[in-house]
Scaffold this active site. Structure first.
Site, PDB file in Angstrom:
ATOM      1  N   SER A   1       0.854  -1.199   0.000  1.00  0.00           N
ATOM      2  CA  SER A   1       0.000   0.000   0.000  1.00  0.00           C
ATOM      3  C   SER A   1       0.885   1.243   0.000  1.00  0.00           C
ATOM      4  O   SER A   1       2.007   1.200   0.535  1.00  0.00           O
ATOM      5  CB  SER A   1      -0.858   0.001   1.270  1.00  0.00           C
ATOM      6  OG  SER A   1      -1.506   1.253   1.424  1.00  0.00           O
TER       7      SER A   1
ATOM      8  N   TYR B   1      -2.881  -1.487  10.335  1.00  0.00           N
ATOM      9  CA  TYR B   1      -2.871  -1.737   8.884  1.00  0.00           C
ATOM     10  C   TYR B   1      -1.579  -1.194   8.271  1.00  0.00           C
ATOM     11  O   TYR B   1      -0.878  -1.906   7.548  1.00  0.00           O
ATOM     12  CB  TYR B   1      -4.090  -1.052   8.250  1.00  0.00           C
ATOM     13  CG  TYR B   1      -4.132  -1.152   6.747  1.00  0.00           C
ATOM     14  CD1 TYR B   1      -4.610  -2.299   6.125  1.00  0.00           C
ATOM     15  CD2 TYR B   1      -3.683  -0.100   5.944  1.00  0.00           C
ATOM     16  CE1 TYR B   1      -4.648  -2.396   4.732  1.00  0.00           C
ATOM     17  CE2 TYR B   1      -3.711  -0.196   4.560  1.00  0.00           C
ATOM     18  CZ  TYR B   1      -4.202  -1.347   3.960  1.00  0.00           C
ATOM     19  OH  TYR B   1      -4.216  -1.449   2.586  1.00  0.00           O
TER      20      TYR B   1
HETATM   21  N1  LIG Z   1      -8.525  -0.472  -1.989  1.00  0.00           N
HETATM   22  C1  LIG Z   1      -7.545   0.279  -1.543  1.00  0.00           C
HETATM   23  O1  LIG Z   1      -7.702   1.500  -1.383  1.00  0.00           O
HETATM   24  C2  LIG Z   1      -6.207  -0.336  -1.234  1.00  0.00           C
HETATM   25  C3  LIG Z   1      -5.114   0.518  -1.044  1.00  0.00           C
HETATM   26  C4  LIG Z   1      -3.874  -0.020  -0.744  1.00  0.00           C
HETATM   27  C5  LIG Z   1      -3.726  -1.391  -0.632  1.00  0.00           C
HETATM   28  N2  LIG Z   1      -4.798  -2.210  -0.809  1.00  0.00           N
HETATM   29  C6  LIG Z   1      -4.589  -3.648  -0.631  1.00  0.00           C
HETATM   30  O2  LIG Z   1      -5.121  -4.372  -1.712  1.00  0.00           O
HETATM   31  C7  LIG Z   1      -5.498  -5.683  -1.269  1.00  0.00           C
HETATM   32  C8  LIG Z   1      -6.895  -5.985  -1.751  1.00  0.00           C
HETATM   33  O3  LIG Z   1      -7.794  -5.088  -1.121  1.00  0.00           O
HETATM   34  P1  LIG Z   1      -9.141  -4.584  -1.825  1.00  0.00           P
HETATM   35  O4  LIG Z   1      -9.050  -3.120  -1.894  1.00  0.00           O
HETATM   36  O5  LIG Z   1      -9.424  -5.360  -3.019  1.00  0.00           O
HETATM   37  O6  LIG Z   1     -10.163  -4.933  -0.646  1.00  0.00           O
HETATM   38  P2  LIG Z   1     -11.536  -5.758  -0.687  1.00  0.00           P
HETATM   39  O7  LIG Z   1     -12.373  -5.269  -1.807  1.00  0.00           O
HETATM   40  O8  LIG Z   1     -12.051  -5.675   0.703  1.00  0.00           O
HETATM   41  O9  LIG Z   1     -11.065  -7.242  -1.022  1.00  0.00           O
HETATM   42  C9  LIG Z   1     -10.301  -7.990  -0.107  1.00  0.00           C
HETATM   43  C10 LIG Z   1     -10.339  -9.445  -0.523  1.00  0.00           C
HETATM   44  O10 LIG Z   1      -9.540 -10.181   0.400  1.00  0.00           O
HETATM   45  C11 LIG Z   1     -10.286 -11.313   0.844  1.00  0.00           C
HETATM   46  N3  LIG Z   1      -9.865 -11.656   2.214  1.00  0.00           N
HETATM   47  C12 LIG Z   1      -9.915 -10.880   3.316  1.00  0.00           C
HETATM   48  N4  LIG Z   1      -9.528 -11.573   4.386  1.00  0.00           N
HETATM   49  C13 LIG Z   1      -9.210 -12.813   3.957  1.00  0.00           C
HETATM   50  C14 LIG Z   1      -8.771 -13.993   4.600  1.00  0.00           C
HETATM   51  N5  LIG Z   1      -8.573 -14.034   5.929  1.00  0.00           N
HETATM   52  N6  LIG Z   1      -8.533 -15.090   3.854  1.00  0.00           N
HETATM   53  C15 LIG Z   1      -8.748 -15.074   2.509  1.00  0.00           C
HETATM   54  N7  LIG Z   1      -9.178 -13.989   1.845  1.00  0.00           N
HETATM   55  C16 LIG Z   1      -9.412 -12.876   2.567  1.00  0.00           C
HETATM   56  C17 LIG Z   1     -11.745 -10.882   0.763  1.00  0.00           C
HETATM   57  O11 LIG Z   1     -12.610 -11.989   0.594  1.00  0.00           O
HETATM   58  P3  LIG Z   1     -13.359 -12.705   1.835  1.00  0.00           P
HETATM   59  O12 LIG Z   1     -13.860 -11.611   2.725  1.00  0.00           O
HETATM   60  O13 LIG Z   1     -14.432 -13.517   1.192  1.00  0.00           O
HETATM   61  O14 LIG Z   1     -12.326 -13.556   2.506  1.00  0.00           O
HETATM   62  C18 LIG Z   1     -11.751 -10.026  -0.494  1.00  0.00           C
HETATM   63  O15 LIG Z   1     -11.943 -10.825  -1.647  1.00  0.00           O
HETATM   64  C19 LIG Z   1      -5.371  -5.685   0.248  1.00  0.00           C
HETATM   65  O16 LIG Z   1      -4.147  -6.282   0.621  1.00  0.00           O
HETATM   66  C20 LIG Z   1      -5.344  -4.202   0.580  1.00  0.00           C
HETATM   67  O17 LIG Z   1      -4.664  -3.937   1.769  1.00  0.00           O
HETATM   68  C21 LIG Z   1      -6.033  -1.721  -1.122  1.00  0.00           C
END
Ligand SMILES: NC(=O)c1ccc[n+]([C@@H]2O[C@H](COP(=O)([O-])OP(=O)(O)OC[C@H]3O[C@@H](n4cnc5c(N)ncnc54)[C@H](OP(=O)(O)O)[C@@H]3O)[C@@H](O)[C@H]2O)c1
Length: 247
Positions: A139, A152
């Protein structure tokens, strides 16, 4: 790393950034397996992309990580790319609020313990492949922490550090180590509606996947690209600016 001709496992790949990356690997001609906790989300993803393989797995659980690695390498012997994408973000005021340690522990387990353990479980298998990659999703907040999500940000800074070490340690092997550094992206991270101000998901995913395909090893987008390349002084200024309203 090339996007075509791989067998890719994406953790947290049924929605958000993970699904966007999975879709692009599929479109490029790779075999893709996604895992997550919610069966209904996996089913939805499968319905949208019939070629997608899915597996229920909670990466916070050590036993489930072990089973996932055993299953994936047995069922997909050509597996050559691991994408550590699953993550959660909790907004919590650690100073004024008391909360059960279990919640903090779970955030650390999903965001940091799981990718480190999965790397160690998959490296022996990946090293046997002619070309392979580990892609860790960190991130922009790894470089400039936001005080409303202190745990986080700490997990992402630690994963950035681990990714650098791993890249160095594997530099003489067939395994490339890539870091995707997203800025705020419009997904459900932290709960529906919290990231609507973020970059459009498709724009972000097209850009980072294109740059990975060109061989870049650390890839940001928009503000995270700026943070990633900022001096310490610049990052201190970003930190003050971003966090001033929380003091
Ligand atoms: N969106 C942003 O602004 C942003 C910014 C910087 C970094 N990121 C990073 O990008 C990555 C993806 O995030 P996103 O934005 O796509 O968030 P999201 O839409 O909330 O998706 C997160 C995914 O991770 C899965 N997940 C969560 N906990 C899990 C577990 N214990 N075991 C297996 N799967 C799990 C969730 O599915 P289930 O709940 O079904 O398990 C979901 O499919 C993360 O690492 C996040 O920190 C995102």
């Amino acid at each position: 790393m090339k996007l075509a001709g791989n067998t890719v496992l994406v953790t947290g790949g049924a929605s958000g950034i993970g699904l966007a990356l999975a879709e692009r690997f599929l479109k490029a001609g790779s075999t893709v397996i996604v895992c997550g906790r919610r069966e209904d989300k996996l089913k939805e993803a499968r319905q949208k992309h019939p070629g997608l393989h899915t597996r229920v797995c909670d990466v916070a659980q050590e036993a489930e990580r072990l089973t996932l690695a055993e299953w994936a390498t047995k069922e997909f012997p050509g597996l050559n790319v691991l994408v550590n994408n699953a993550g959660i973000q909790r907004r919590v005021n650690l100073v004024d609020e008391q909360e059960a340690w279990g919640k903090t522990q779970q955030e650390i387990a999903i965001n940091l313990e799981a990718p480190i353990h999965l790397c160690s479980l998959f490296v022996p298998h990946l090293r046997e492949q002619p070309t392979a990659a580990i892609v860790n999703v960190t991130s922009g907040l790894a470089f400039t922490p936001a005080v409303f999500a202190p745990v986080y940000c700490a997990t992402k800074a630690a994963l950035h550090s681990f990714t650098m070490s791993l890249r160095y340690l594997l530099s003489k092997t067939s395994v490339e180590v890539v870091e995707i550094v997203p800025p705020a992206v419009n997904t459900a991270l932290g709960g529906t509606g919290l990231h609507t101000f973020g970059a459009p998901l498709d724009e972000f995913a097209d850009s980072v996947m294109g740059r990975m395909d060109s061989g870049e090893l650390e890839v940001g987008f928009g503000t995270s690209e700026v943070r990633r390349n900022a001096s310490r002084e610049e990052n201190d200024a970003f930190f003050q600016e971003m966090n001033s309203r929380w003091a």
